[in-house]
Design a protein around this motif. Structure first.
Motif, PDB file in Angstrom:
ATOM      1  N   GLN A 109       0.828  -1.199   0.000  1.00 18.18           N
ATOM      2  CA  GLN A 109       0.000   0.000   0.000  1.00 18.18           C
ATOM      3  C   GLN A 109       0.864   1.251   0.000  1.00 18.18           C
ATOM      4  O   GLN A 109       0.541   2.244  -0.656  1.00 18.18           O
ATOM      5  N   ARG A 110       1.976   1.207   0.740  1.00 18.31           N
ATOM      6  CA  ARG A 110       2.886   2.351   0.779  1.00 18.31           C
ATOM      7  C   ARG A 110       3.460   2.608  -0.610  1.00 18.31           C
ATOM      8  O   ARG A 110       3.540   3.749  -1.069  1.00 18.31           O
ATOM      9  N   LYS A 111       3.861   1.547  -1.296  1.00 17.76           N
ATOM     10  CA  LYS A 111       4.400   1.685  -2.658  1.00 17.76           C
ATOM     11  C   LYS A 111       3.325   2.212  -3.610  1.00 17.76           C
ATOM     12  O   LYS A 111       3.606   3.042  -4.482  1.00 17.76           O
ATOM     13  N   MET A 112       2.097   1.716  -3.459  1.00 14.15           N
ATOM     14  CA  MET A 112       0.999   2.174  -4.310  1.00 14.15           C
ATOM     15  C   MET A 112       0.753   3.662  -4.130  1.00 14.15           C
ATOM     16  O   MET A 112       0.553   4.395  -5.112  1.00 14.15           O
ATOM     17  N   LEU A 113       0.781   4.116  -2.871  1.00 14.85           N
ATOM     18  CA  LEU A 113       0.532   5.527  -2.601  1.00 14.85           C
ATOM     19  C   LEU A 113       1.614   6.404  -3.213  1.00 14.85           C
ATOM     20  O   LEU A 113       1.309   7.386  -3.902  1.00 14.85           O
ATOM     21  N   ILE A 114       2.878   6.073  -2.961  1.00 11.76           N
ATOM     22  CA  ILE A 114       3.974   6.878  -3.502  1.00 11.76           C
ATOM     23  C   ILE A 114       3.939   6.856  -5.025  1.00 11.76           C
ATOM     24  O   ILE A 114       4.161   7.883  -5.686  1.00 11.76           O
ATOM     25  N   ALA A 115       3.630   5.702  -5.610  1.00 14.70           N
ATOM     26  CA  ALA A 115       3.541   5.607  -7.072  1.00 14.70           C
ATOM     27  C   ALA A 115       2.408   6.480  -7.608  1.00 14.70           C
ATOM     28  O   ALA A 115       2.566   7.182  -8.609  1.00 14.70           O
ATOM     29  N   ALA A 116       1.266   6.446  -6.935  1.00 12.68           N
ATOM     30  CA  ALA A 116       0.121   7.252  -7.375  1.00 12.68           C
ATOM     31  C   ALA A 116       0.426   8.742  -7.276  1.00 12.68           C
ATOM     32  O   ALA A 116       0.140   9.515  -8.202  1.00 12.68           O
ATOM     33  N   LEU A 117       1.026   9.155  -6.152  1.00 15.34           N
ATOM     34  CA  LEU A 117       1.385  10.569  -5.985  1.00 15.34           C
ATOM     35  C   LEU A 117       2.415  10.994  -7.026  1.00 15.34           C
ATOM     36  O   LEU A 117       2.349  12.099  -7.581  1.00 15.34           O
ATOM     37  N   THR A 118       3.365  10.107  -7.298  1.00 13.93           N
ATOM     38  CA  THR A 118       4.389  10.402  -8.300  1.00 13.93           C
ATOM     39  C   THR A 118       3.770  10.570  -9.678  1.00 13.93           C
ATOM     40  O   THR A 118       4.105  11.506 -10.416  1.00 13.93           O
ATOM     41  N   HIS A 119       2.852   9.683 -10.031  1.00 14.48           N
ATOM     42  CA  HIS A 119       2.202   9.744 -11.347  1.00 14.48           C
ATOM     43  C   HIS A 119       1.425  11.051 -11.505  1.00 14.48           C
ATOM     44  O   HIS A 119       1.497  11.702 -12.552  1.00 14.48           O
ATOM     45  N   ILE A 120       0.706  11.435 -10.455  1.00 18.42           N
ATOM     46  CA  ILE A 120      -0.058  12.690 -10.510  1.00 18.42           C
ATOM     47  C   ILE A 120       0.889  13.884 -10.650  1.00 18.42           C
ATOM     48  O   ILE A 120       0.678  14.773 -11.487  1.00 18.42           O
ATOM     49  N   TYR A 121       1.942  13.879  -9.858  1.00 15.72           N
ATOM     50  CA  TYR A 121       2.873  15.012  -9.860  1.00 15.72           C
ATOM     51  C   TYR A 121       3.624  15.133 -11.183  1.00 15.72           C
ATOM     52  O   TYR A 121       3.762  16.229 -11.746  1.00 15.72           O
ATOM     53  N   LEU A 194      10.824  13.762  -6.551  1.00  9.91           N
ATOM     54  CA  LEU A 194      11.805  13.959  -7.617  1.00  9.91           C
ATOM     55  C   LEU A 194      13.082  13.161  -7.372  1.00  9.91           C
ATOM     56  O   LEU A 194      13.673  12.615  -8.310  1.00  9.91           O
ATOM     57  N   ASN A 195      13.519  13.115  -6.134  1.00 10.00           N
ATOM     58  CA  ASN A 195      14.720  12.343  -5.824  1.00 10.00           C
ATOM     59  C   ASN A 195      14.511  10.859  -6.122  1.00 10.00           C
ATOM     60  O   ASN A 195      15.431  10.170  -6.582  1.00 10.00           O
ATOM     61  N   LYS A 196      13.308  10.358  -5.839  1.00  9.55           N
ATOM     62  CA  LYS A 196      12.991   8.970  -6.160  1.00  9.55           C
ATOM     63  C   LYS A 196      13.006   8.747  -7.675  1.00  9.55           C
ATOM     64  O   LYS A 196      13.502   7.734  -8.170  1.00  9.55           O
ATOM     65  N   MET A 197      12.459   9.701  -8.423  1.00 15.25           N
ATOM     66  CA  MET A 197      12.462   9.614  -9.884  1.00 15.25           C
ATOM     67  C   MET A 197      13.894   9.636 -10.418  1.00 15.25           C
ATOM     68  O   MET A 197      14.267   8.866 -11.301  1.00 15.25           O
ATOM     69  N   ALA A 198      14.697  10.552  -9.891  1.00 15.91           N
ATOM     70  CA  ALA A 198      16.083  10.675 -10.339  1.00 15.91           C
ATOM     71  C   ALA A 198      16.860   9.381 -10.068  1.00 15.91           C
ATOM     72  O   ALA A 198      17.648   8.924 -10.898  1.00 15.91           O
ATOM     73  N   GLU A 199      16.602   8.792  -8.900  1.00 14.78           N
ATOM     74  CA  GLU A 199      17.266   7.540  -8.538  1.00 14.78           C
ATOM     75  C   GLU A 199      16.860   6.415  -9.479  1.00 14.78           C
ATOM     76  O   GLU A 199      17.688   5.606  -9.907  1.00 14.78           O
ATOM     77  N   ALA A 200      15.576   6.380  -9.833  1.00 14.03           N
ATOM     78  CA  ALA A 200      15.060   5.309 -10.687  1.00 14.03           C
ATOM     79  C   ALA A 200      15.574   5.413 -12.122  1.00 14.03           C
ATOM     80  O   ALA A 200      15.847   4.392 -12.768  1.00 14.03           O
ATOM     81  N   PHE A 201      15.726   6.646 -12.623  1.00 19.85           N
ATOM     82  CA  PHE A 201      16.089   6.842 -14.031  1.00 19.85           C
ATOM     83  C   PHE A 201      17.544   7.273 -14.227  1.00 19.85           C
ATOM     84  O   PHE A 201      17.974   7.535 -15.343  1.00 19.85           O
ATOM     85  N   GLY A 202      18.303   7.348 -13.140  1.00 21.44           N
ATOM     86  CA  GLY A 202      19.698   7.709 -13.258  1.00 21.44           C
ATOM     87  C   GLY A 202      19.926   9.120 -13.766  1.00 21.44           C
ATOM     88  O   GLY A 202      20.856   9.374 -14.541  1.00 21.44           O
ATOM     89  N   LYS A 203      19.075  10.047 -13.348  1.00 22.85           N
ATOM     90  CA  LYS A 203      19.180  11.442 -13.766  1.00 22.85           C
ATOM     91  C   LYS A 203      19.236  12.352 -12.546  1.00 22.85           C
ATOM     92  O   LYS A 203      19.005  11.908 -11.417  1.00 22.85           O
ATOM     93  N   GLU A 204      19.517  13.632 -12.787  1.00 23.07           N
ATOM     94  CA  GLU A 204      19.456  14.622 -11.726  1.00 23.07           C
ATOM     95  C   GLU A 204      18.010  15.113 -11.577  1.00 23.07           C
ATOM     96  O   GLU A 204      17.268  15.139 -12.571  1.00 23.07           O
ATOM     97  N   PRO A 205      17.592  15.510 -10.368  1.00 27.14           N
ATOM     98  CA  PRO A 205      16.215  15.984 -10.184  1.00 27.14           C
ATOM     99  C   PRO A 205      15.829  17.142 -11.099  1.00 27.14           C
ATOM    100  O   PRO A 205      14.668  17.240 -11.521  1.00 27.14           O
ATOM    101  N   ASN A 206      16.777  18.013 -11.433  1.00 30.20           N
ATOM    102  CA  ASN A 206      16.442  19.162 -12.290  1.00 30.20           C
ATOM    103  C   ASN A 206      16.258  18.783 -13.752  1.00 30.20           C
ATOM    104  O   ASN A 206      16.033  19.645 -14.597  1.00 30.20           O
ATOM    105  N   HIS A 207      16.351  17.474 -14.045  1.00 32.41           N
ATOM    106  CA  HIS A 207      16.042  17.017 -15.416  1.00 32.41           C
ATOM    107  C   HIS A 207      14.593  17.337 -15.768  1.00 32.41           C
ATOM    108  O   HIS A 207      14.271  17.626 -16.914  1.00 32.41           O
ATOM    109  N   TRP A 208      13.728  17.283 -14.749  1.00 33.97           N
ATOM    110  CA  TRP A 208      12.316  17.613 -14.951  1.00 33.97           C
ATOM    111  C   TRP A 208      12.127  19.073 -14.513  1.00 33.97           C
ATOM    112  O   TRP A 208      11.914  19.361 -13.322  1.00 33.97           O
TER     113      TRP A 208
END
Length: 221
Positions: A109-121, A194-208
């Protein structure tokens, strides 16, 4: 002399009653916090009246003082939220933790929530219901047509105010959408996402660029 002793005794009794009400208010809020469901002011007032005989004109003062104790002792704070049924409060973390939403015990459930918030953001706005189901299914966080998992988002996380689930449009074009709820706005920093996204895709947070700008503004406010 006797009158002064009586007056002092009455004052001390009032102070003791207020202190007792504050402690009871803190205890009640901490117990209710576990459910993450907003607490109605009327419920607090009723509880204080039944346990401490606290008059209605003292409830606000008791809640204010209880909030100070919550911050100092438990690291929580009360946030007043809008409601059609009257004043309500949510209990949120007073300081940002390293692991956001860690208070949700179920790992999936924790993963689902963070994933949902990430998708919306990351999509920059409300996400249609069917798009959310597709995203979470492709991410391996729920099975296709998993109604139990869907109910966690549409019911549990909505009642806890991590997510806002509402209908937009009229008639045939009406759609249910997900947005960030007020608890998520208070507890989950955009930079954490953003830090989670950067970690997952191997990019810096300011990529977005747009999301990074918003997260930076939030962090500095």
């Amino acid at each position: 002399m006797s009158q002064r002793r009586v007056n002092r005794s009455n004052t001390e009794e009032v102070e003791e009653n207020i202190e007792s009400a504050i402690n009871e208010c803190v205890r009640y809020i901490v117990i209710r916090e576990g459910s993450k469901i907003p607490i109605k002011r009327a419920e607090i007032a009723k509880h204080l009246n039944s346990t401490c005989q606290t008059p209605s004109n003292q409830v606000n003062s008791v809640i204010i003082e209880a909030n100070k104790v919550l911050k100092r002792v438990y690291g929580y704070k009360l946030i007043q939220v809008e409601s059609k049924s009257g004043i309500q409060y949510i209990v949120v973390l007073n300081e940002e933790g390293n692991s956001q939403s860690s208070c949700i015990p179920d790992p999936l459930q924790r993963k689902m929530l963070i994933a949902a918030l990430t998708h919306i953001y990351m999509t920059g706005g409300p996400v249609k219901e069917e798009e959310m189901w597709k995203f979470l299914s492709e991410a391996g966080l729920m099975e296709e047509n998993d109604h139990t998992a869907r109910k966690v988002l549409t019911n549990t996380f909505t009642r806890q105010m991590y997510l806002q689930y509402s209908k937009v449009g009229e008639g045939e074009i009406a759609r249910n959408v997900f947005e960030w709820g007020q608890r998520a706005e208070e507890e989950v920093p955009k930079m954490f996402i953003l830090n989670k996204m950067a970690e997952a895709f191997g990019k810096e947070p300011n990529h977005w660029h747009e999301q990074y700008r918003e997260a930076t503004v939030e962090a500095s406010s």
